[in-house]
Design a protein around this motif. Sequence first.
Motif, PDB file in Angstrom:
ATOM      1  N   GLY A  59      58.125-100.098   5.573  1.00  0.00           N
ATOM      2  CA  GLY A  59      57.346 -99.581   6.680  1.00  0.00           C
ATOM      3  C   GLY A  59      55.761 -99.577   6.072  1.00  0.00           C
ATOM      4  O   GLY A  59      55.019 -99.335   7.071  1.00  0.00           O
ATOM      5  N   ARG A  83      50.498 -94.034  13.254  1.00  0.00           N
ATOM      6  CA  ARG A  83      50.526 -93.960  14.373  1.00  0.00           C
ATOM      7  C   ARG A  83      51.270 -93.348  15.674  1.00  0.00           C
ATOM      8  O   ARG A  83      52.226 -93.221  15.503  1.00  0.00           O
ATOM      9  CB  ARG A  83      50.433 -95.353  15.145  1.00  0.00           C
ATOM     10  CG  ARG A  83      49.659 -96.023  16.222  1.00  0.00           C
ATOM     11  CD  ARG A  83      50.045 -96.945  16.704  1.00  0.00           C
ATOM     12  NE  ARG A  83      50.983 -97.856  17.488  1.00  0.00           N
ATOM     13  CZ  ARG A  83      51.545 -98.670  17.565  1.00  0.00           C
ATOM     14  NH1 ARG A  83      50.735 -99.524  18.063  1.00  0.00           N
ATOM     15  NH2 ARG A  83      52.627 -99.521  17.822  1.00  0.00           N
ATOM     16  N   ARG A  84      50.539 -92.227  15.752  1.00  0.00           N
ATOM     17  CA  ARG A  84      51.335 -91.660  16.844  1.00  0.00           C
ATOM     18  C   ARG A  84      52.233 -91.649  18.132  1.00  0.00           C
ATOM     19  O   ARG A  84      51.187 -93.089  19.198  1.00  0.00           O
ATOM     20  CB  ARG A  84      50.042 -89.878  17.172  1.00  0.00           C
ATOM     21  CG  ARG A  84      50.147 -89.227  16.210  1.00  0.00           C
ATOM     22  CD  ARG A  84      49.201 -87.973  16.027  1.00  0.00           C
ATOM     23  NE  ARG A  84      49.671 -86.893  17.253  1.00  0.00           N
ATOM     24  CZ  ARG A  84      50.840 -86.124  17.343  1.00  0.00           C
ATOM     25  NH1 ARG A  84      50.885 -86.275  15.878  1.00  0.00           N
ATOM     26  NH2 ARG A  84      50.960 -85.587  18.486  1.00  0.00           N
ATOM     27  N   LYS A  85      53.529 -91.735  18.234  1.00  0.00           N
ATOM     28  CA  LYS A  85      53.364 -92.546  19.827  1.00  0.00           C
ATOM     29  C   LYS A  85      52.856 -92.578  20.716  1.00  0.00           C
ATOM     30  O   LYS A  85      52.216 -90.745  20.969  1.00  0.00           O
ATOM     31  CB  LYS A  85      55.144 -91.651  19.936  1.00  0.00           C
ATOM     32  CG  LYS A  85      56.321 -92.201  18.647  1.00  0.00           C
ATOM     33  CD  LYS A  85      57.593 -91.516  19.307  1.00  0.00           C
ATOM     34  CE  LYS A  85      58.531 -92.089  17.878  1.00  0.00           C
ATOM     35  NZ  LYS A  85      59.444 -91.156  17.922  1.00  0.00           N
ATOM     36  N   TYR A  97      45.672 -93.103  15.390  1.00  0.00           N
ATOM     37  CA  TYR A  97      46.538 -93.381  13.772  1.00  0.00           C
ATOM     38  C   TYR A  97      45.558 -91.926  13.075  1.00  0.00           C
ATOM     39  O   TYR A  97      44.447 -91.737  13.438  1.00  0.00           O
ATOM     40  CB  TYR A  97      45.323 -95.034  13.206  1.00  0.00           C
ATOM     41  CG  TYR A  97      46.159 -95.964  14.239  1.00  0.00           C
ATOM     42  CD1 TYR A  97      47.011 -96.797  12.471  1.00  0.00           C
ATOM     43  CD2 TYR A  97      46.271 -97.055  14.562  1.00  0.00           C
ATOM     44  CE1 TYR A  97      48.023 -96.844  12.536  1.00  0.00           C
ATOM     45  CE2 TYR A  97      46.968 -97.813  14.830  1.00  0.00           C
ATOM     46  CZ  TYR A  97      48.382 -97.929  13.581  1.00  0.00           C
ATOM     47  OH  TYR A  97      49.030 -99.673  13.931  1.00  0.00           O
ATOM     48  N   GLU A 143      56.595 -86.029   6.941  1.00  0.00           N
ATOM     49  CA  GLU A 143      55.997 -87.203   7.448  1.00  0.00           C
ATOM     50  C   GLU A 143      55.620 -88.524   6.949  1.00  0.00           C
ATOM     51  O   GLU A 143      55.167 -89.265   7.181  1.00  0.00           O
ATOM     52  CB  GLU A 143      54.703 -87.438   7.902  1.00  0.00           C
ATOM     53  CG  GLU A 143      54.624 -85.832   9.137  1.00  0.00           C
ATOM     54  CD  GLU A 143      53.329 -85.307  10.884  1.00  0.00           C
ATOM     55  OE1 GLU A 143      52.050 -86.019   9.749  1.00  0.00           O
ATOM     56  OE2 GLU A 143      53.738 -85.030  10.755  1.00  0.00           O
ATOM     57  N   ASP A 165      58.671 -95.188   6.326  1.00  0.00           N
ATOM     58  CA  ASP A 165      59.041 -95.338   8.216  1.00  0.00           C
ATOM     59  C   ASP A 165      59.706 -94.428   7.927  1.00  0.00           C
ATOM     60  O   ASP A 165      60.950 -94.154   8.181  1.00  0.00           O
ATOM     61  CB  ASP A 165      58.372 -96.272   8.147  1.00  0.00           C
ATOM     62  CG  ASP A 165      58.339 -96.316   9.532  1.00  0.00           C
ATOM     63  OD1 ASP A 165      58.194 -94.965  10.401  1.00  0.00           O
ATOM     64  OD2 ASP A 165      58.469 -97.314  10.782  1.00  0.00           O
ATOM     65  N   GLY A 193      60.264 -92.469  11.183  1.00  0.00           N
ATOM     66  CA  GLY A 193      59.814 -91.861  12.314  1.00  0.00           C
ATOM     67  C   GLY A 193      59.294 -90.779  13.483  1.00  0.00           C
ATOM     68  O   GLY A 193      58.139 -90.246  12.155  1.00  0.00           O
ATOM     69  N   GLU A 222      57.302 -88.150  14.713  1.00  0.00           N
ATOM     70  CA  GLU A 222      56.269 -88.652  15.644  1.00  0.00           C
ATOM     71  C   GLU A 222      55.301 -90.217  15.427  1.00  0.00           C
ATOM     72  O   GLU A 222      54.384 -90.177  16.758  1.00  0.00           O
ATOM     73  CB  GLU A 222      54.950 -87.375  15.297  1.00  0.00           C
ATOM     74  CG  GLU A 222      55.773 -86.060  15.549  1.00  0.00           C
ATOM     75  CD  GLU A 222      55.072 -85.103  15.466  1.00  0.00           C
ATOM     76  OE1 GLU A 222      53.444 -85.103  14.791  1.00  0.00           O
ATOM     77  OE2 GLU A 222      54.675 -83.283  15.381  1.00  0.00           O
ATOM     78  N   ALA A 223      55.921 -90.143  14.708  1.00  0.00           N
ATOM     79  CA  ALA A 223      55.107 -91.669  14.465  1.00  0.00           C
ATOM     80  C   ALA A 223      55.541 -93.317  15.161  1.00  0.00           C
ATOM     81  O   ALA A 223      57.507 -92.764  14.173  1.00  0.00           O
ATOM     82  CB  ALA A 223      54.766 -92.171  13.208  1.00  0.00           C
ATOM     83  N   ASP A 224      54.779 -94.340  15.555  1.00  0.00           N
ATOM     84  CA  ASP A 224      56.354 -95.491  15.508  1.00  0.00           C
ATOM     85  C   ASP A 224      56.135 -96.000  14.663  1.00  0.00           C
ATOM     86  O   ASP A 224      56.439 -97.789  15.068  1.00  0.00           O
ATOM     87  CB  ASP A 224      56.378 -95.840  17.484  1.00  0.00           C
ATOM     88  CG  ASP A 224      54.382 -96.327  17.587  1.00  0.00           C
ATOM     89  OD1 ASP A 224      53.531 -96.355  16.883  1.00  0.00           O
ATOM     90  OD2 ASP A 224      54.625 -96.547  18.315  1.00  0.00           O
ATOM     91  N   GLN A 225      54.667 -95.874  13.589  1.00  0.00           N
ATOM     92  CA  GLN A 225      54.517 -97.219  12.858  1.00  0.00           C
ATOM     93  C   GLN A 225      53.292 -96.247  11.429  1.00  0.00           C
ATOM     94  O   GLN A 225      52.599 -95.475  12.150  1.00  0.00           O
ATOM     95  CB  GLN A 225      53.041 -98.622  13.705  1.00  0.00           C
ATOM     96  CG  GLN A 225      52.611 -99.138  13.131  1.00  0.00           C
ATOM     97  CD  GLN A 225      51.791-100.741  13.739  1.00  0.00           C
ATOM     98  OE1 GLN A 225      50.951-100.238  14.295  1.00  0.00           O
ATOM     99  NE2 GLN A 225      52.575-101.320  14.406  1.00  0.00           N
TER     100      GLN A 225
END
Length: 305
Positions: free
Chosen positions: A48, A75-77, A87, A138, A223, A225, A227-230
């Motif tokens: 990721g 990147r935060r959801k 970001y 994270e 990656d 996952g 709080e972040a989706d990317q």
Amino acid sequence: MGGFPLSGADGERARDILAGRARPAPTRDAATVVLLREGAEGAEGGEGAGGPGDAGGPEGAGRPESGGVEVYLLRRKAAMAFAAGAYVFPGGSVDPRDADHAVAWAGPSPAEWGEIFGADEKLARGLVCAAVRETFEESGVLLAGTSATSVVADTTGDDWEADRLALIDRSLSFADFLAGRGLVLRSDLLRPWAHWITPVVEPRRFDTRFFVAALPAGQRTRDVGGEADQVTWARPAEALAGARDGRIFLMPPTYRTLGELAGYATVADVLAVRREIVTLMPEVAEVDGELCLVLDGEYFRQGRR
């Protein structure tokens, strides 16, 4: 003069606070870590790490050329209450247990960190522990080793993932996590970078110390996952360009930090810097008829999707 615009509900809240009709939210102590690597490392960042389409930068910025410093961004959801869609660097609030004296420690002492950041020893201990803990939670990167001169080489197994999730849900303290694996926190792998306080007009506020650290040899970001989706590795200049043309969204501290880092050619250059830590808090000013967050008389204007 440029600025970070406050529109809609944000602008209304800002006007209420400035007029004394609402009280500012209290701040929470937090720590953020800017993970760095040499651009020549290419795809070594792990699962990721390349971002959308494995492009090597935010929103398809294109794979970076060899050389130069790269930073790790999440990147935060969109559903997050704070900095949704932005970001950011790894980081988060200090857990009261982060100040536990049972945490095995190597490197500059809490008292030394406190002197650097203008904090008492207890808070300084909590900030450093939070920096290392949140980075592991994270990104999967752990700034710890079995001795004062070693660092964990791999944190990708199922047992590591179980511990990471237990840290996130707070069923495992950071001190117990390190003790259970016979590890010591390596505070010498961190460098102080900045101190930011969220503006008084924001509904959620943090008193955050920023650190920088190099990605340890052998470790890989992934990656994870939460709080972040990317996630992505990107050169600072590329991330800034993406913000200016509206492809990505950056909060003011992230934008300023990336701008500072863009001037360094290597990770070693960044780590060698002796920073004078000055507390920064953007203020509200009217710019071209709208309320904006500004710093030092001017700030930035970026496109926002």
